[in-house]
Design an enzyme around this catalytic site. Structure first.
Site, PDB file in Angstrom:
ATOM      1  N   LYS A 192       4.974   0.270  10.217  1.00  0.00           N
ATOM      2  CA  LYS A 192       4.858   1.481   9.350  1.00  0.00           C
ATOM      3  C   LYS A 192       4.428   2.732  10.136  1.00  0.00           C
ATOM      4  CE  LYS A 192       4.347   0.310   4.602  1.00  0.00           C
ATOM      5  NZ  LYS A 192       3.380   0.294   3.363  1.00  0.00           N
TER       6      LYS A 192
ATOM      7  N   ARG B 226       6.754 -12.765   8.911  1.00  0.00           N
ATOM      8  CA  ARG B 226       7.272 -11.448   8.528  1.00  0.00           C
ATOM      9  C   ARG B 226       8.511 -11.299   9.422  1.00  0.00           C
ATOM     10  NH1 ARG B 226       2.889  -7.840   9.818  1.00  0.00           N
ATOM     11  NH2 ARG B 226       4.072  -6.659   8.752  1.00  0.00           N
TER      12      ARG B 226
ATOM     13  N   GLU C 299       1.092  -1.170   0.098  1.00  0.00           N
ATOM     14  CA  GLU C 299       0.077  -0.040  -0.087  1.00  0.00           C
ATOM     15  C   GLU C 299       0.773   1.291  -0.018  1.00  0.00           C
ATOM     16  OE1 GLU C 299      -2.231   0.802   3.669  1.00  0.00           O
ATOM     17  OE2 GLU C 299      -3.698   2.182   2.294  1.00  0.00           O
TER      18      GLU C 299
END
Length: 569
Positions: free
Chosen positions: A285, A275, A42
């Site tokens: 983020k 991850r 994104e």
RNA sequence: UGUCCCAUGGUGUAAUUGGCAACACGUCUGAUUUUGGUUCAGAAGAGUCCAGGUUCGAGCCCUGGUGGGACAACCA
């Protein structure tokens, strides 16, 4: 050069469980043997080292199987997204050394199609418009241990839903007034199946579609279909999306149902992996954005940031990051990787590439009393002992040089083999000098060191055979160039295990994470260009910073050299 | 009082259809070296979360525990 005999086999790419899964698919001749992956960020922030892991995985999968990897921006929420991020992400992917298949894709390119599919679901009685508030819907959703309750609007007629959804699209309602939900099962043990939202109203310009839309698909209603539209064969994502998979499948089932053309299309297979977590590093983020917004760091590319652009500016190479991605492997168990592994990768790469230069971080003047005043000469030094092709350069030498303050001790301990009163050391590439005296200032700090040199010991001269253990880096006083050196410590002074991720990490910020010192460097560095990397003798690897507005050279320390003396101290 | 996932030296990962637990980082020795770097040689460090079971044989299969993680945004 002559070491080729003991040469290790070139490091083979480890194969991981995803390779095995794809091998199985290929063995069954699924998708006609095609492999198409994708990296779908994104555009709401800069890429970080965790994304780099995913990028390396997806693109190397494509390379290994002779397929491709798409770059797709998942831009379904105009509130958070920005073209700045779209640009930086493309730059970072390219810099890492990867080329995506065809043009860059955008989820927003599929908005028309997604809308049509939403209508199809309504027509099938599988979706409905809900008038309730976000809070009410959340309450009705239940909890992971308690089933949810059905919405009073759940059984609206198809006609009414069609009309309402059409009017949502036309902008007749305010944000939050209505949403489109899938009609699945409010009692499902999987929260994502409890009538998830498909569309919400957002009256805000989108960075690509402008004001064309005021309803935007939710990630869950978009992502699986995006993969499907693009013909992705293997949709690689992180573990937390495992629970979304049944929903993607459900949406696709509904969409494909009754459409023979779609029935024959490739259905993406989702495979999840863990991850990346790094100790002393925050990867969220949201929190990285907070660091930028609160100006705790200078920007997304601050060299202390774990972003790809931060690492680049700090002097990391794409090769080192790819190597790191390869070494940490891919599994589906959570862990915390030690940053030492990353640092080892960049040391290994820079050791081969970065020319050695003389730089003195904390200078102290050394005067060679028996070297004729006014005399200068040039000495030849090797640029990189690991790579003869980098050649040699000439360094000006004279009566006065700077050496590192740490390299002199008034009362040296037993294992210290640098300079002290009466001791002899070699000035690298030049002569051996013996300390005869030194001068202190009123504060008791050493101000100048006096030495004599032995002209017979000039570097390369073979007449002198005595062992000189200590070798010091130095810069000639007359030719020294001022430089600003930025030494980076960890931005976080704690380990950031996954279990602590909800804590406010900003309280763990290390206020001393940046130290700026004025150093003296050798004159050859005046010609250095932005992002050039060097090894400062015995200090570390440094990278020329791009923002050198002043005439001063600015160096960011990439990583310190291993220093066993420092450990002994 | 749910569903799903995971568990191998300090860290990250390996271990064909069950067959002597391997590699990298890190740590420690020693050697070489005009970088206390690099390189080279070597060492220590796990008996695979626990308890049972199947088997000639289990890190791997089965059962039950324990521990960790994911899921309840009109975020992705």
């Amino acid at each position: 050069m002559s070491k080729n005999n003991g040469e290790k086999a070139p490091e083979e790419k480890k194969s991981n469980f995803i390779h095995l899964e794809i091998d199985k698919d290929l063995a069954e001749n699924k998708n006609g043997g095609a492999v198409l992956t994708r990296f779908p960020p994104e555009p709401n922030g800069y890429l970080h080292i965790g994304h780099a892991k995913s990028i390396c995985l997806n693109f190397s999968l494509a390379q290994k199987y002779g397929g491709g990897c798409n770059l797709r921006f998942d831009d379904t929420n105009p509130v958070k997204e920005d073209v700045e991020y779209v640009d930086s992400i493309q730059e970072d992917v390219k810099w890492l050394g990867f080329n995506w298949e065809g043009d860059v894709r955008f989820a927003s390119d599929y908005f028309d199609q997604l809308y049509l599919w939403a209508v199809k679901l309504i027509e099938k009685g599988k979706a409905y418009v809900d008038d309730q508030s976000a809070e009410t819907i959340a309450t009705q959703k239940g909890t992971p241990t308690e089933p949810g309750k059905e919405s009073p609007f759940r059984n609206r007629s198809v006609e009414e839903n069609l009309d309402l959804f059409e009017r949502m699209k036309k902008g007749e309602f305010a944000a939050g007034e209505k949403v489109l939900r899938a009609k699945i099962d409010m009692a499902s043990p999987n929260m994502h199946m409890r009538d998830p939202l498909m569309y919400r109203i957002i009256h805000q310009s989108h960075h690509r579609t402008g004001d064309k839309w005021c309803i935007y698909p939710m990630y869950d209603f978009a992502h699986g279909q995006e993969d499907f539209i693009e013909g992705i064969t293997h949709s690689i994502c992180t573990l937390e999306f495992k629970v979304h998979r049944p929903l993607y499948d459900w949406f696709l089932d509904q969409i494909i149902d009754g459409d023979t053309e779609l029935e024959n299309k490739v259905r993406p297979r989702q495979i999840e992996f863990a991850r990346l977590n790094l100790n002393y590093t925050v990867m969220s983020k949201r929190k990285l954005l907070e660091l930028v917004q609160k100006e705790i760091v200078a920007g997304w590319d601050d060299p202390r940031m774990p972003t790809v652009s931060g690492l680049r500016r700090r002097g990391y190479t794409p090769e080192s990051i790819r190597q790191f991605a390869d070494r940490i492997g891919v599994t589906n168990r959570d862990g915390i990787t030690d940053v030492a592994l990353l640092e080892s990768c960049i040391r290994e790469d820079l050791n081969k590439k970065a020319p050695r230069v003389n730089a003195v971080i904390d200078p102290i003047k050394l005067i060679i009393t028996n070297y004729p005043e006014g005399q200068t000469e040039e000495v030849e030094v090797i640029n990189n002992p690991e790579d003869e092709s980098q050649g040699a350069r000439m360094l000006p030498f004279g009566r006065e040089v700077y050496i590192e303050r740490d390299d002199f001790m008034e009362e040296p301990p037993r294992k210290f083999f640098r300079l002290g009163p009466g001791r002899e050391v070699r000035l690298k590439g030049a002569y051996a000098v013996t300390c005869t005296d030194f001068k202190k200032n009123d504060a008791g700090e050493i101000e100048e060191i006096y030495c004599t040199y032995d002209p017979e010991t000039k570097s390369g001269a073979t007449t002198v055979t005595r062992k000189i253990k200590g070798i010091l880096h130095w810069v000639s006083v007359d030719n020294a160039v001022d430089a600003e050196v930025r030494m980076y410590d960890r931005l976080y002074n704690h380990e950031a295990p996954a279990s602590q991720k909800d804590k406010d990490h900003l309280e763990f910020i290390n206020p001393d994470s940046l130290t700026v010192v004025n150093a003296k460097v050798e004159p050859s560095l005046k010609e250095a260009k932005t992002l050039d990397k060097f090894q400062f003798q015995r200090v570390g690897y440094f990278c020329i910073d791009k923002d050198s507005t002043s005439n001063k050279l600015i160096f960011n320390r990439t990583v310190a050299l291993k220093d066993s003396w420092a450990k002994k101290k």
